[in-house]
Design an enzyme around this catalytic site. Structure first.
Site, PDB file in Angstrom:
ATOM      1  N   GLU A   1     159.002 -64.449  37.813  1.00 36.66           N
ATOM      2  CA  GLU A   1     159.941 -63.524  37.167  1.00 36.66           C
ATOM      3  C   GLU A   1     159.913 -62.189  37.899  1.00 36.66           C
ATOM      4  OE1 GLU A   1     160.187 -60.819  33.128  1.00 36.66           O
ATOM      5  OE2 GLU A   1     159.224 -62.796  32.976  1.00 36.66           O
TER       6      GLU A   1
ATOM      7  N   ARG B   1     163.582 -53.827  37.320  1.00 39.58           N
ATOM      8  CA  ARG B   1     163.186 -52.447  37.034  1.00 39.58           C
ATOM      9  C   ARG B   1     163.222 -51.568  38.262  1.00 39.58           C
ATOM     10  NH1 ARG B   1     157.644 -53.373  33.511  1.00 39.58           N
ATOM     11  NH2 ARG B   1     158.407 -55.113  32.272  1.00 39.58           N
TER      12      ARG B   1
ATOM     13  N   LYS C   1     160.819 -65.520  24.611  1.00 39.72           N
ATOM     14  CA  LYS C   1     159.714 -64.691  25.075  1.00 39.72           C
ATOM     15  C   LYS C   1     159.195 -63.902  23.870  1.00 39.72           C
ATOM     16  CE  LYS C   1     159.094 -60.561  27.970  1.00 39.72           C
ATOM     17  NZ  LYS C   1     159.446 -59.960  29.268  1.00 39.72           N
TER      18      LYS C   1
END
Length: 208
Positions: A41, A45, A129
């Site tokens: 993943e 950001r 998640k």
């Protein structure tokens, strides 16, 4: 619902990667894959994230690269265009869920409350998640959800370490855990991919 495997089904640990320099993406991904962690993943950001996803998708055949910190329909579109093969969000809205479903990619929407889990189950989403895992109640919270909501499966992420991961993985409703402990800052700064591979190998063995 999706033909591609869920991100929960690749390995016991999903490395959560923040890439500042896109040139690090390929050697980093190769080290993780060699260590037995094929699903990666890359969080959206940093400005380098989309280039990193594209490079891994094109140059690391064994990797299943996904985009994390997906919080908008634009993020979904950008991630898919870059070559992401799954999507992860820290939370969800109906609009974001619509966009993730429309992409055709497997996705893990983030939840931290029972109501959010129920709402996702109502929409046919079973894989989620759990974030921020430690702060939101950790293994005790997930254990409490398993009784009334047995159909939900989770990838807890947030504050999980090599020490705490096995307790999460032992829960029946946890498919994998997300973490960064196999990516120590000093190893990344030194481009010590051998150490990353070694830590990834230890992490991949946790599911055994």
């Amino acid at each position: 619902m999706h033909s591609a495997p869920s991100p929960l089904d690749h390995a016991p640990v999903l490395p959560v990667v923040v890439i500042e320099d896109a040139t690090d993406a390929v050697p980093l991904a190769r080290a993780l894959v060699a260590g037995g962690l094929p699903a990666i993943e890359v969080t959206l950001r940093t400005p380098a994230a989309l280039d990193a996803i594209g490079s891994i998708a094109a140059e690391v055949p064994g990797a299943v690269v996904g985009a994390g910190t997906v919080v908008s329909a634009r993020g979904v579109a950008d991630a898919a265009a870059a070559g992401a093969r799954f999507l992860v969000s820290p939370g969800w809205t109906n609009g974001l869920l619509d966009a993730m479903e429309a992409s055709g990619l497997p996705f893990l929407p983030g939840v931290s409350t029972a109501s959010e889990v129920v709402a996702l189950l109502e929409r046919g989403v079973r894989d989620m998640k759990f974030f921020p895992a430690q702060a939101a109640g950790g293994t005790a919270y997930l254990k409490s959800l398993a009784g009334p909501l047995p159909h939900a499966r989770f990838c807890p992420t947030g504050g999980i370490t090599a020490t705490s991961a096995p307790a999460y993985l032992a829960l029946p409703n946890v498919g994998c855990v997300g973490g960064t402990w196999m990516l120590p800052a000093d190893a990344l700064a030194a481009h010590d991919w051998t150490r990353v591979e070694s830590l990834a190998r230890e992490a991949s063995a946790l599911g055994g």
